[in-house]
Design a protein around this motif. Structure first.
Motif, short mmCIF file in Angstrom:
data_model
loop_
_atom_site.label_atom_id
_atom_site.label_comp_id
_atom_site.label_asym_id
_atom_site.label_seq_id
_atom_site.Cartn_x
_atom_site.Cartn_y
_atom_site.Cartn_z
N LEU A 1 56.61 11.24 -22.36
CA LEU A 1 57.68 10.28 -22.63
C LEU A 1 57.27 8.87 -22.22
CD1 LEU A 1 60.84 12.31 -21.55
CD2 LEU A 1 60.16 11.67 -23.86
N TYR B 1 55.04 7.63 -25.09
CA TYR B 1 55.67 7.42 -26.40
C TYR B 1 56.90 6.52 -26.36
CZ TYR B 1 52.87 10.80 -29.04
OH TYR B 1 51.85 11.44 -29.70
N VAL B 2 57.63 6.55 -25.25
CA VAL B 2 58.90 5.81 -25.20
C VAL B 2 58.87 4.69 -24.17
CG1 VAL B 2 61.41 6.04 -25.01
CG2 VAL B 2 60.05 7.98 -25.83
N THR C 1 61.91 5.69 -19.38
CA THR C 1 62.36 6.94 -19.98
C THR C 1 61.72 8.13 -19.28
OG1 THR C 1 62.57 5.83 -22.12
CG2 THR C 1 62.57 8.24 -22.13
N CYS D 1 65.25 17.77 -30.81
CA CYS D 1 65.47 16.33 -31.00
C CYS D 1 64.21 15.55 -30.66
CB CYS D 1 66.64 15.85 -30.15
SG CYS D 1 68.24 16.57 -30.61
N LEU D 2 63.53 15.95 -29.59
CA LEU D 2 62.31 15.25 -29.18
C LEU D 2 61.20 15.43 -30.21
CD1 LEU D 2 60.77 13.59 -27.11
CD2 LEU D 2 60.28 15.71 -25.85
N ILE E 1 61.54 15.91 -33.42
CA ILE E 1 61.87 15.07 -34.58
C ILE E 1 61.52 13.61 -34.30
CG2 ILE E 1 63.78 14.17 -35.97
CD1 ILE E 1 65.12 16.92 -35.64
N TYR E 2 61.84 13.15 -33.08
CA TYR E 2 61.53 11.77 -32.71
C TYR E 2 60.02 11.52 -32.74
CZ TYR E 2 60.59 7.68 -29.87
OH TYR E 2 60.10 6.48 -29.42
N LEU E 3 59.24 12.45 -32.17
CA LEU E 3 57.79 12.28 -32.14
C LEU E 3 57.20 12.29 -33.54
CD1 LEU E 3 56.88 14.61 -29.12
CD2 LEU E 3 57.00 12.11 -29.13
N TRP E 4 57.74 13.14 -34.41
CA TRP E 4 57.26 13.19 -35.79
C TRP E 4 57.55 11.87 -36.50
CZ3 TRP E 4 59.89 12.92 -40.52
CH2 TRP E 4 59.12 13.25 -41.65
N MET E 5 58.76 11.35 -36.31
CA MET E 5 59.12 10.08 -36.93
C MET E 5 58.29 8.93 -36.36
SD MET E 5 63.27 10.48 -37.16
CE MET E 5 63.48 8.85 -37.88
N HIS E 6 58.02 8.98 -35.05
CA HIS E 6 57.22 7.93 -34.40
C HIS E 6 55.81 7.92 -34.97
CE1 HIS E 6 54.49 6.37 -31.28
NE2 HIS E 6 55.51 5.59 -30.92
#
Length: 366
Positions: A76, A79-80, A84, A349-350, A352-357
């Motif tokens: 995290l 990536y964030v 975070t 959810c995480l 999906i976020y990593l894939w979109m990132h």
């Protein structure tokens, strides 16, 4: 050099740790709770819960593959952002401490009810906390070996329960799906408490020696847990009638009263004492990983000072207050709700976020 090479664990140790975390004191009362929701069809809910858990576990593995040499907090942070990562470390620490505390409270109440009714809760808690500290202070590798030993010396337990099959009524299980699927689906949320704990993979993953086997290892551990739950649930269902089983708080222990050995009286007491060893695999790893989170948060390598503070806080707190059985049940209900969010919803959810990132970064670099 690997950041966490000092405390690497094998796939077998990981399987034992993950399955051990999932098997808590709830194991003893689970057949009754499933019978209250779905009657003797409750075992089907366990299989459905297992399928959902396997899917969620594999998502956790897919998330950790994005940063295999670090924990969730390192991932995290990368990536964030560092805040975070720190927030996640705080949240996971609180969750793991609460998970461990509920397990300890249930163990204390169980010990007082069956083994030491005249002993104060404070003394019983100390008796559990002392070996907890001795094991947890030595790190994850020792904890993994401890989990292996507990599993190796526990294989005889199912064979004792098989002795009950001479006095059972298999007609209790039929017809299957007596009232349809709705009671079964209503019991599925109850089974999630049986499987929570696999999110510790967010912390354990970088310690694995062979990360290629992580997916198969977590599937094996979840399947072992499922087989254990289904086995004891079916035994209780065929031994007790559908109405009778609901009268026993811990049918898994009460059922032992019908087994007689010439060399021991009250075999249930002997089993409770041994079960505490198995259930320690729930709170000891949770405590260790909780103080790992706080140590990571402060950038410290040594977790022992945090462990001592937690040990002291728990012991002193128990001196002034210990929850009752009803309060413990409410604590477990809250843990199920929080655990479902952390272990089943958050990984998806995480991911999906990593894939979109990654997809956004890829398009940005075109």
């Amino acid at each position: 050099m690997k950041k966490y090479a000092l405390n690497e664990i094998t796939s077998t140790q990981y399987i034992c740790l993950n399955s051990g975390i999932q098997i808590s004191v709830f194991f003893l009362s689970m057949p009754r709770k499933l019978a209250e929701k779905a009657g003797t069809d409750g075992w089907i809910a366990l299989i459905i819960g297992w399928a959902v858990t396997v899917a969620a576990s594999l998502i956790v593995i897919q998330v950790m593959k994005r940063y295999p040499e670090g924990t969730l907090f390192d991932l995290l942070t990368r990536y964030v952002g560092k805040w975070t990562g720190k927030a996640a470390a705080i949240f996971f620490a609180l969750y793991l401490f609460y998970y461990a505390y509920t397990g300890l409270v249930q163990a204390v109440l169980l010990t007082k009810a069956w083994l030491l009714p005249q002993t104060s809760a404070f003394i019983v808690m100390l008796l559990l906390l002392i070996p907890t500290y001795v094991i947890a202070r030595n790190g994850l590798r020792v904890l993994g070996r401890y989990a292996e030993i507990v599993f190796m010396i526990s294989w005889w337990i199912p064979f004792v329960y098989l002795l009950l099959l001479r006095d059972v009524n298999w007609l209790n299980m039929f017809p299957i799906l007596k009232e349809g699927w709705m009671p079964v689906f209503s019991a599925v949320p109850t089974t999630f408490f049986s499987y929570i704990g696999f999110a510790t993979t967010f912390i354990l993953y970088p310690f694995l020696k062979n990360k290629k086997k992580a997916s198969s290892a977590i599937m094996i551990s979840n399947t072992l847990t499922m087989f254990g739950y289904v086995f004891i649930t079916v035994i209780c269902f065929v031994y007790y009638s559908p109405d009778e089983i609901q009268k026993y708080n811990e049918p898994m222990v009460s059922i032992l009263e019908s087994i007689e050995f010439k060399f021991v009286e009250r075999i249930g007491v002997l089993f409770i004492a041994f079960f505490l060893l198995i259930f320690s695999l729930a709170w000891i790893p949770a405590i260790y990983m909780g103080v790992f989170c706080t140590s990571w948060l402060l950038g410290q390598q040594d977790h022992r000072n945090h462990l001592r503070l937690l040990w002291l806080f728990t012991a002193v707190g128990t001196f002034f207050f210990i929850p009752t059985f009803n309060q413990s049940d409410r604590m477990n209900d809250f843990l199920i709700r929080v655990g479902f969010g952390i272990e089943y919803v958050f990984p998806g959810c995480l991911l999906i976020y990593l894939w979109m990132h990654d997809r956004f970064q890829w398009r940005k670099n075109l």
